[in-house]
Enzyme design. Structure first.
Site, mmCIF file in Angstrom:
data_model
loop_
_atom_site.group_PDB
_atom_site.id
_atom_site.type_symbol
_atom_site.label_atom_id
_atom_site.label_comp_id
_atom_site.label_asym_id
_atom_site.label_seq_id
_atom_site.Cartn_x
_atom_site.Cartn_y
_atom_site.Cartn_z
ATOM 1 N N ASP A 67 66.075 -23.632 24.705
ATOM 2 C CA ASP A 67 67.466 -23.885 24.358
ATOM 3 C C ASP A 67 68.085 -22.602 23.806
ATOM 4 O OD1 ASP A 67 69.608 -25.903 23.876
ATOM 5 O OD2 ASP A 67 69.379 -25.123 21.858
ATOM 6 N N THR A 100 74.608 -23.229 26.475
ATOM 7 C CA THR A 100 74.616 -22.127 25.514
ATOM 8 C C THR A 100 74.010 -20.861 26.127
ATOM 9 O OG1 THR A 100 72.505 -22.836 24.566
ATOM 10 C CG2 THR A 100 74.481 -23.683 23.551
ATOM 11 N N THR A 101 72.944 -21.025 26.906
ATOM 12 C CA THR A 101 72.323 -19.844 27.519
ATOM 13 C C THR A 101 73.311 -19.202 28.490
ATOM 14 O OG1 THR A 101 70.275 -21.097 27.438
ATOM 15 C CG2 THR A 101 70.203 -19.045 28.639
ATOM 16 N N ASP A 396 70.931 -32.320 23.838
ATOM 17 C CA ASP A 396 71.698 -31.775 24.967
ATOM 18 C C ASP A 396 72.138 -32.899 25.894
ATOM 19 O OD1 ASP A 396 71.067 -29.344 23.906
ATOM 20 O OD2 ASP A 396 70.557 -28.391 25.810
#
Ligand SMILES: Nc1ncnc2c1ncn2[C@@H]1O[C@H](COP(=O)(O)OP(=O)(O)OP(=O)(O)O)[C@@H](O)[C@H]1O
Ligand SMILES: [Mg+2]
Length: 555
Positions: A67, A100-101, A396
């Site tokens: 994550d 987010t990545t 998520d």
């Protein structure tokens, strides 16, 4: 360094001794490098074929995760520009919970492309303006290609949750877990003026190592990681009136030291009796309201426990504050801070309160609450680290399902939307004049990093894939993306790799904002406390261990 300009021969110092200052290209370069290093660090975690990272903190505790936000949070990053990238991940996580990545990777690419333009003497403000125009166009394009869905359609919701979990350690069990995620969101969603609203606080996620991921359960109610305090109490109460207390059920200690002279055994007995009566009185106040269950946020004296057991009241103590709030919402009760104010109306209600053995521990389940819109997910899994990562992945999944329920539009994944937006942006750039057009073009290139990295991580040749993707998008195949499992370009919509539109939009917003902010800085003044580590001879000027110019990023 020009922190001390000469005024008629006298140097004027405006900064405290030991402060460092870096300006112009040097500062910009160091900031961009630092930010790109952060993006570089998370790149390999992108996509279903991405790798996990093990982060070990100063106490030796390891976290295994893919994550983006968790990786950066645990990395303990020092450089101020790099910290801004961590914020990109945080904002994206707060807003939409996934992506987010990707946001960090795109922000890094935007900075990399900007640096090329700066080399070509394009001024940062021109780049920033170009980026802003490109971002607006990108958002417009995403909105246009987004596919409307029915927010109640569990099938779609499940697929979106499956995509979010595809890139996680728990991918094997994602079919099972995505069903739980979709069901829990549908359970707590509330229709307000024709639109659904979801409060994730209504979903409690409790974890307990043991058994396996597929033993994770959805509970219609609340789970407390606490046992019933006294063996003499009932372990199961049906149709329970629940008292919620935020006060200690003990004899209060005086604030100052008091001395008590007891001279005879009778006095001693009277003193103890008095104390016992006070404690009994507490229990009386609870019992006379017909409470059958007591959940207390503070401690409970042994004697009180004994009296409560005699009255047959199932009691749990030292519940977390956050759990008390959830309990109040779920049972319709009120958390009372003093027994003197406790009234019958403050009691909540639950169909069943029961202590159950989960693994080696006992937990208390409060089910069939007055407010049906509160659910709990009890996460199980082989080891503690698996349960931790499962909890993050379920977070998520819950977030993406919520995103779709609140904004019912989806896109397909695998880099398809990024390539489509890039195609539109390149066309758009042709309509612009001057250097802004260059910035829009670079923005498009930056977006193509997503399919590039997805293919790299899957061991595919990114050059072949990108050229095929471009060609197929030219032909109007909007959902052509990288099928990382099939190892080729494919229609991602047909493969049902679906993602919320909200996530894709937020990624663009967060990445553009962060890149613009970093680009705009041309002066870094660091106080002596933030002293730069010594730079190797001939290295770059100052900059918190900044990278020597032209060096490939390393970490
Ligand atoms: N089966 C698949 N084939 C191709 N790409 C996929 C597939 N499943 C997911 N993806 C893609 O993987 C990317 C998401 O990867 P990942 O979940 O690792 O990162 P993220 O969502 O950006 O960040 P994080 O989940 O860490 O917050 C998306 O671009 C998504 O479309
Ligand atoms: Mg993801």
């Amino acid at each position: 360094m020009s922190a001390a300009p000469e005024l008629a021969g006298t140097p004027v110092l405006i900064l405290r001794e030991g402060s460092t200052r870096e300006r112009g290209r040097g500062a910009q370069h160091a900031n961009i490098m630092a930010a790109r290093l952060v993006a570089e660090a998370v790149k390999s975690a992108l996509g279903p074929k991405g790798m996990d990272k093990m982060l070990v903190d100063s106490l030796g505790d390891a976290t295994v995760t893919s994550d983006g936000h968790t990786i950066l949070k645990e990395m303990d990053i020092q450089h101020p520009a790099a910290k801004m990238m961590v914020e990109v991940a945080k904002t994206t996580d707060d807003e939409v919970g996934d992506g987010t990545t990707t946001a960090v990777v795109i922000a890094g690419e935007l900075l990399g492309q900007a640096e090329d333009l700066v080399e070509k003497n394009v001024h940062p403000t021109v780049i920033i303006d170009g980026y802003r125009k490109a971002a607006d166009k990108a958002l417009e394009t995403l909105e246009a290609i987004g596919i409307p869905v029915k927010p109640e359609d569990k099938g779609f919701l499940k697929k979106v949750a499956m995509t979010a979990m595809a890139s996680k350690l728990v991918a094997e069990s994602r079919d099972y877990l995505s069903d739980i995620a979709a069901s829990s969101i549908l359970h707590v969603a509330q229709k307000v003026e024709g639109e659904y609203k979801v409060d994730l606080d209504d979903i409690m996620v409790e974890k307990k190592p043991g058994e396996s991921l597929t033993d994770t359960k959805l509970i219609e109610g609340i789970v407390l990681d606490k046992e019933v305090v006294h063996p003499g109490m009932p372990k199961r109460v049906e149709k329970a009136k629940v008292a919620l207390l935020d006060c200690a059920l003990e004899v209060e200690k005086t604030e100052f030291d008091a001395k008590l002279n007891i001279e005879s055994p009778e006095q001693m007995e009277a003193f103890l009796k008095q104390e016992e009566n006070m404690l009994k009185d507490m229990v009386k106040k609870i019992a006379e309201k017909e409470a059958k269950v007591l959940i207390c946020q503070k401690g409970i004296d042994d004697m009180v426990q004994h009296f409560l057991a005699r009255k047959g009241i199932l009691t749990v103590r030292r519940a977390k504050k956050s759990d008390m709030e959830k309990l109040a919402k779920a049972t319709g009760g009120k958390v009372v801070t003093s027994l003197d104010d406790f009234a019958k109306e403050d009691l909540g209600y639950a169909e069943l309160v029961e202590e159950r053995k989960i693994g080696d521990d006992k937990m208390t389940f409060i089910e069939g609450c007055k407010n049906p819109r509160s659910v709990a997910i009890l996460v199980r899994g082989g080891t503690e680290r698996i349960v931790d990562e499962a909890e993050r992945s379920i977070h998520d999944a819950l977030c993406v399902v919520r995103d779709v329920v609140q904004e019912p539009k989806i896109v397909a994944g695998g880099g398809a939307p990024e390539v489509e937006v890039a195609r539109v942006l390149k066309e758009y750039a042709d309509t612009l004049l001057g250097r802004e057009a260059l910035a829009v073009q670079e923005f498009a290139e930056a977006l193509e990093a997503v399919p590039t990295i997805l293919s790299e991580n899957a061991g595919l040749d990114p050059i072949d894939i990108i050229s095929e993707l471009r060609a197929r998008h030219e032909k109007g195949e909007v959902w052509a993306g990288v099928d990382v499992h099939g190892g080729k370009v494919n229609d991602m919509k047909k493969l049902e790799v679906l993602e919320p539109l909200a996530v894709k939009k937020q990624i663009i917003k967060s990445a553009t904002e962060a890149a613009s902010m970093i680009l705009k800085i041309d002066d870094v003044i660091a106080s002596s406390k933030m002293k730069a580590p010594p730079t190797p001879p001939g290295g770059p000027p100052g900059g918190y261990g900044g990278m020597p110019p032209g060096m490939p990023p390393q970490y």
